[in-house]
Scaffold this motif. Structure first.
Motif, mmCIF file in Angstrom:
data_model
loop_
_atom_site.group_PDB
_atom_site.id
_atom_site.type_symbol
_atom_site.label_atom_id
_atom_site.label_comp_id
_atom_site.label_asym_id
_atom_site.label_seq_id
_atom_site.Cartn_x
_atom_site.Cartn_y
_atom_site.Cartn_z
ATOM 1 N N ALA A 1 -6.083 -8.718 0.391
ATOM 2 C CA ALA A 1 -6.880 -8.391 1.567
ATOM 3 C C ALA A 1 -7.422 -9.581 2.342
ATOM 4 N N VAL B 1 -2.922 -2.488 8.613
ATOM 5 C CA VAL B 1 -4.315 -2.098 8.837
ATOM 6 C C VAL B 1 -5.135 -3.322 9.222
ATOM 7 N N TYR C 1 3.387 -5.749 -7.078
ATOM 8 C CA TYR C 1 2.684 -4.770 -6.250
ATOM 9 C C TYR C 1 2.446 -5.263 -4.828
ATOM 10 N N ASN D 1 -0.577 -1.163 4.301
ATOM 11 C CA ASN D 1 -1.680 -1.799 3.560
ATOM 12 C C ASN D 1 -1.476 -3.300 3.416
ATOM 13 N N ARG D 2 -2.579 -3.989 3.198
ATOM 14 C CA ARG D 2 -2.553 -5.431 2.952
ATOM 15 C C ARG D 2 -3.266 -5.676 1.630
ATOM 16 N N PRO D 3 -2.549 -5.502 0.516
ATOM 17 C CA PRO D 3 -3.215 -5.554 -0.786
ATOM 18 C C PRO D 3 -3.893 -6.895 -1.062
ATOM 19 N N GLY E 1 -7.947 -3.986 4.333
ATOM 20 C CA GLY E 1 -7.287 -4.435 3.105
ATOM 21 C C GLY E 1 -6.234 -3.484 2.561
ATOM 22 N N ASN E 2 -6.529 -2.890 1.429
ATOM 23 C CA ASN E 2 -5.514 -2.082 0.752
ATOM 24 C C ASN E 2 -5.494 -0.617 1.212
ATOM 25 N N VAL E 3 -6.113 -0.347 2.352
ATOM 26 C CA VAL E 3 -6.033 0.993 2.924
ATOM 27 C C VAL E 3 -4.574 1.320 3.246
#
Lengths: 578, 684
Positions: free
Chosen positions: B99, A410, B309, B95-97, A415-417
């Motif tokens: 961010a 993304v 995670y 996703n890119r946790p 971010g965490n999407v």
């Protein structure tokens, strides 16, 4: 090393960890009980604790980056209306005020006051993307909107509970002006529950430590975050840095590209993002209020200056944003802002690009620069009710100093999407996904290549309606330091006879059974000279099919077959000729 | 119940605890032998003088599965999946946790792209065949994979949770073309939707299967050579055990055996002490872990990430709900550039370890702080095997923390402990308060080398009234394994509105699961009288995504059952999230069954006291100066080998044993229980 903190450093660290934990707990309640995919799957929300002046005390980790430290705007608006004495325990307010929040009206902020010994201490706030707020579109804004009045119901600091009493009239107005009240009022319940939980936790903290200690800790947290940020900025060489790029168009005047010019000034321990060369606000809905411009500056700034700390007000003190009113990212009411976030991935990437000469080890090549998503809707015949399916997906990121860009991720705004699983979409909605896979050669070439974009193809066996709001179908993601550019987004609808029509920016566009919506996202740009890439890595890319035999030959001057076996002699000869 | 022996292989030590027929317990510890894990197991057996022919069960926990993944030492593996979705495994959830980290990287796939094949053939979400499986494509792919030396193949087709036909057929073709190949079919591992997570779980299984299988066969042979006549069981992440032969097919189920067994042990001990509500708290060198057991029931959740995670591999099988924080004895205290005092998550580990280990460490750690405060004895660490360098710890704490913050060394050490305790309290809170449980109804079971040092303070922070320090807190995982039941979990995704539910369909699914469960237990030698099936359904309000698991009472599904389930759901939703919507429609998402072979119906009270050996003071406690938050006090120091059942020890006091030290803070009171556990009453 300086120690600006007078507060007991032990208490400070204990309080800091707890404040972030509270915001995270609020987020958990919201996600786990929400009724719409934009929250539980896509994570398009944020939760936080805001002081009475609107400053962010703490924010959940893992929410949407472009919601950085801006929950306060809604609080400021409410305090202006009601005054600091105008709140009582048991109040619940909702706001999507386009002037103060500056975002599309789907983003609803719910907030509740927290009192300690009768005194208003702070607000607990939660912003979440509702699936519908009325208007001519659903899921997100219409591409043809030309004013905020085309975009849905506006709620400016409405008390839906007053001292614990439910305001039935307000609920009725909301309910009657949105298309999926079951979903959105469910989300509202989840948001309120999160705020109430935060209220209890924060109340307990005030009771345990006392007002003075907690507020002292908050001040110290901000001061420390500020000091950390200043130290990092000092490490960036002073200078005036500029870059430019452009967006496709504003969806209304479709023949006009939108130039994005930014300037970044680094001076000692301060950074200024200067947006004075942005274009004036546009006719179509891709404007935002000033908070949009501020969000762009903050995301870029945080990535470079404070990527690993929790978001708090203090870290942004050394950042100045020069954003005159009436620009693309500081539009004046009643400008349309339904696509408020669509420019942001590109604007943020352009700020980073400006700083690439100063920070070549940190700044990656350009990424897909787009939010990439769709909403498909229609009537679900088997269940006898209308449906709307939203999804967001990835594209390539730029190569960088130490590794290739990541594929199918993304945008920098998200971010965490998460993308929506194919099995979930097909189980819940009458749509069919034909593929979700990498797009060979969509990446830019370089010593470290960009990540790959993807192709997703969807269709339905009944009439369905499509909303999309893509940008960056024209300007490719850029390479840096000798890397090449990637492929930009390409979205089209394939008709029954194979004919194609544009699908990048459509609203409630009919997709007939048998027609297919093909979405190809851009790759990431390359970093560094492709000829410096190790031959084995090029061969490995061919073996995996990430790049073609042709691409290996053209860009990397490597002669390799489709099994990844390198012809050393031919490669040598090709390179000698290059 | 027969005699059993448990062996737990950990990062540094291999622990053995044996429970004899008469309730006696023996235990020992040996260094983990990485070159040949099975040898370490037998070393332990010999060292403890355990005569294997006398035992009925050998229960084993090992890190081999998770280490094979983390060190990427699995077999060359191929993947057959649905055409058009070959990259789902690498795309993940996009996703890119992390961010704001521009350098964020995804987990590197365990199967490279050239070994992933898209196969024609498509199912709908209902299981209906939309397009026939192209068997020739399967055959060609298998031949190609065989030709390049693949040893294991994972098969994951879209929606096969609803209809396993295509996967089964692919499995047959692999067996025809390449019979010696390991095969993992996703529907045999879990029948749950979400293609990426199911693929990742199946791939993990396929990737480790050849390695784990060799290991299990080798150990089984070694045990048989030593004339072990009984059942060889392997600990699973779900808190239960499985037979060694099942483990060869389902190695992915054994990822987290050690920490999970500690939770099981906490639950069993709590039950035996008449405290069925416990929170386990296990603190070691680098992390602290916590889990909640309500009414004797261990909380099991679906899935977690192997390797963390942010960059780990999702694994969707049920796993005991453990929350972990990067705070342990080795956690380093440091100041950030703005002078903020931080503890962890960086750890000095075991090499160089805390400063006081005198092994080259220069950064003060939580262990150093404990030493400075007198909570650890420099001369009696690991039973005196190691002398701690107090002066070095003091110097490091002074230079790195106290002087810059203008504090005394003891203030700095207290601060470090307080921050560590507060972080760990947040973790304990996350498993309790955050899930709607009142800590006042629980006891905290402290284990791990460092757990008993910190437990009382954490309990006080959260108003937990009692702390239990079991015997052998340092080998508590192995202890817990003695009490693990056989357990298997089954799931079927079956999304249906509760209103108008097809009851026959649900009953049929549960019937199929029940038959499968019974067959597996029979194969594993579980007598029918010891079998227990429990059913749950995952429910949610229509429109929500996340579900809550509600226990299904006995009996067939009928209208009355639905009413009961609905009521339980509302109650649970309210308890967990403080709101509910009784007027809304409820949906069933997954049907679940877990089967248990209850081998462990054993009253832990009947244990004879364990003789710990090691240091004894002949019942004459010494004293030493220990610093608590309210100041320094001269404290009695007891040796655990010398305290007697029924003895009451008023805080402040220290109770030392071989691998751990228990702190009883001022105002708290410890009682030595008959079974040897220390029970601390926490003053409020």
């Amino acid at each position: 090393m300086t120690n600006p903190v007078k507060t007991n450093p032990v208490t400070l660290e204990v309080v800091r960890n707890a404040l972030v934990a509270y915001a995270n707990e609020m987020a958990t309640v919201l996600v786990r009980t929400a009724y719409n995919m934009m929250i539980f799957e896509v994570h398009d929300y944020c939760t936080g604790i805001v002081d009475v002046e609107g400053n962010i005390i703490s924010q959940n980790t893992g929410g949407l980056p472009i919601f950085l430290a801006d929950l306060g705007a809604a609080v400021v608006g409410a305090v202006e209306i009601y005054g600091k004495d105008g709140f009582a325990p048991g109040d619940v307010l909702v706001s999507n005020d386009p002037v103060l929040c500056g975002q599309h009206l789907n983003n609803i902020v719910v907030f509740t006051p927290c009192f300690h010994e009768g005194e208003l201490m702070a607000f607990l706030a939660s912003r979440a993307h509702w699936v519908d707020v009325g208007s001519g579109s659903s899921g997100f804004g219409s591409t043809s909107s030309q004013s905020i009045f085309d975009e849905g119901i506006q709620l400016r600091a409405i008390k839906i509970y007053s001292a614990g009493n439910r305001n039935e009239e307000a609920f009725r107005i909301i309910k009657d002006n949105i298309r999926y009240p079951d979903s959105s009022l469910g989300d509202l319940r989840a948001q309120i529950a999160g705020c109430k939980l935060g209220e209890r936790r924060l109340g307990d903290m005030f009771a345990k430590y006392g007002k003075a200690t907690v507020l002292d800790c908050v001040t110290a947290m901000w001061d420390q975050a500020e000091a950390l940020a200043r130290a990092r900025i000092r490490a960036i060489p002073n200078g005036v840095y500029e870059a430019e790029s452009y967006l496709d168009n504003d969806y209304v005047e479709r023949d006009k590209i939108i130039p994005i010019k930014v300037r970044v000034i680094v001076e000692d321990d301060e950074m200024t993002v200067d947006f004075s060369d942005l274009p004036p606000q546009v006719k179509g809905p891709i404007n935002s209020g000033p908070s949009g411009g501020i969000a762009c500056a903050r995301v870029a700034y945080k990535c470079l200056v404070a990527p690993h700390t929790g978001a708090t007000q203090g870290e942004f003190r050394p950042l100045k944003v020069n954003l005159p009113p009436g620009k693309l990212l500081s539009a004046i009411r009643p400008a349309p802002i339904g696509g408020w976030s669509l420019s942001m991935p590109t604007v943020i990437d352009t700020i980073l690009l400006a700083l690439a000469p100063a920070l070549p080890d940190h700044v990656p090549a350009g990424h897909k620069g787009d939010m990439s998503g769709y909403a498909m809707m229609g009537q679900d015949k088997s269940r006898g009710r209308p449906y709307i399916c939203l999804n967001i997906f990835g594209g390539g990121w730029g190569g960088q100093k130490d590794h290739d860009g990541i594929s199918a991720a993304v945008s920098i705004c998200q971010g965490n999407v998460h993308n929506g699983p194919v099995e979930v979409q097909e189980a819940y909605y009458p749509i069919i996904v034909d593929n979700h896979e990498f797009l060979q050669d969509s990446c830019g070439s370089g010593r470290n290549r960009g990540g790959l974009g993807i192709e997703i193809t969807i269709r339905s066996e009944d009439d369905a309606y499509l909303n999309t709001q893509f940008q960056r179908t024209v300007m490719p993601p850029w390479g840096i330091l000798g890397g090449t550019e990637a492929k930009p987004n390409e979205i089209f609808i394939e008709g029954l006879n194979g004919e194609r029509r544009q699908g990048a920016a459509v609203t409630r566009h009919l997709i007939k059974p048998g027609e297919r919506v093909v979405m190809r996202t851009g790759g990431g740009g390359g970093y560094g000279n492709p000829l410096e890439r190790e031959i084995e890595r090029v061969a490995s890319d061919v073996r995996g099919g990430y790049i073609s035999v042709q691409r290996a030959r053209d860009d990397y001057k490597v002669v390799v077959d489709d099994k990844g076996v390198v012809d050393d002699a031919a490669t040598k000869a090709l390179r000698a000729g290059a | 119940m027969g005699a059993r022996v448990a062996v737990d292989i950990g990062g540094t030590f291999t622990d053995l605890v044996a429970l004899f027929d008469d309730g006696r317990i023996a235990y020992t510890k040996a260094l983990t032998t990485y070159d040949d894990l099975a040898r370490g197991v037998l070393d332990c057996v010999n060292k403890a003088n355990v005569n294997l022919p006398d035992f009925e069960f050998f229960i084993h926990g090992t890190t081999i599965a998770i280490n094979t993944v983390i060190q990427r030492k699995g077999a060359k593996t191929g993947l057959l999946t649905t055409k058009g979705f070959r990259d789902v495994y690498e795309i993940g959830r996009s996703n890119r946790p992390d961010a704001y980290n521009l350098a964020y990287q995804r987990p590197v796939p365990l199967i490279p792209r050239e070994l992933r094949y898209g196969i024609t053939g498509r199912l709908a979400s209902t299981g209906k065949v939309r397009e026939q499986l192209d068997e020739n494509e399967v055959r060609t792919a298998v031949r190609e994979l065989k030709a390049v030396g693949v040893k294991s193949i994972a098969v994951v087709f879209l929606h096969c949770y609803a209809n396993p036909e295509h996967e089964e057929r692919a499995g047959q073709i692999i067996a025809e073309e390449y019979p010696e190949c390991f095969v993992s079919l996703s529907h045999n591992i879990l029948r749950e939707f979400r293609e990426y997570e199911r693929t990742s779980t199946t791939v993990l299984n396929a990737y480790i299967a050849p390695i784990v299988s060799d290991y299990v066969i080798g150990l089984d042979k070694a045990l048989r050579d030593a004339a072990f006549p009984g059942n060889f069981m392997i600990m699973q992440s779900n808190g239960g055990t499985m037979s060694a032969s099942t483990a060869r097919d389902l190695p992915v189920a054994m990822m987290e055996s050690g920490p999970v067994a500690g939770v099981i042990g906490s639950g069993s001990l709590g039950q035996a002490l008449g405290m069925p509500n416990v929170i386990s708290f296990d603190m070691g060198g680098t992390t602290a872990k916590s889990s909640l057991v309500a009414d004797g029931e261990v909380r099991v959740v679906t899935g977690y990430f192997i390797g963390g995670y942010e960059t780990g591999h999702p694994m969707l099988l049920p796993v005991v709900d453990i929350v972990e924080v990067g705070t342990g004895g080795g956690s380093i205290a440091w100041l950030d550039e703005a002078g903020g005092l931080k503890v962890g998550p960086i750890s000095a580990g075991s090499d160089p370890g805390p400063v006081c280990y005198n092994n080259g460490g220069t950064s003060p750690t939580v262990t150093d702080a404990n030493l400075i405060l007198g909570r650890l004895d420099p001369k009696n660490f690991l039973g005196g095997e190691m002398t701690l360098a107090l002066d070095k710890a003091v110097a490091a704490m002074r230079d790195k923390i106290a002087t810059p913050l203008k504090m005394t060394v003891e203030e700095a050490a207290l601060g470090v402990i307080k921050i560590a305790d507060a972080k760990m309290s947040l973790t304990v809170r996350e498993v309790s308060v955050a899930k709607g449980h009142d800590p006042r109804d629980f006891a905290l079971v402290a284990s791990g080398g460092a757990g008993p040092l910190h437990a009382a303070s954490i309990a006080r922070e959260l108003s937990i009234p009692k702390v239990i320090v079991p015997e052998l807190p340092g080998t508590f995982s192995a202890f817990g394994m003695l009490f693990a039941d056989v357990r298997h979990d089954y799931v079927q995704t079956n999304i249906r509105p509760m209103k108008g539910l097809d009851l026959n369909e649900v009953n049929a699914v549960f019937k199929r699961m029940g038959e499968e469960a019974v067959a597996t237990l029979e194969r594993e030698g579980v007598p029918k009288r010891l079998s227990l099936m429990t059913r749950t359904v995952d429910l949610r309000y229509r429109g929500q995504e996340y579900t809550l698991s509600v226990n299904v009472p006995a009996g067939e599904f009928d209208a009355a059952m639905l009413v009961k389930l609905r009521a339980s759901f509302e109650e649970l939703h309210y308890a967990r999230y403080q709101h509910a919507a009784p007027e809304e429609e409820v949906e069933i998402v997954n049907l679940r069954m877990s089967s248990a072979g209850r081998f462990s119906e054993q009253d832990a009270m009947s244990f004879k006291r364990i003789t710990q050996g090691g240091v004894s003071d002949g019942g004459k406690p010494r004293t030493r100066r220990v610093v608590f938050e309210d100041g320094a006090v001269e404290c009695q120091v007891f040796q655990r080998g010398s305290v007697a059942p029924g003895q009451i020890i008023e805080g402040p006091a220290v109770i030392e044993e071989l691998v751990s030290t228990t702190i009883v803070p001022p105002g708290d009171r410890a009682t030595i229980h008959e079974c040897g556990a220390i029970i601390i009453d926490i003053r409020s």
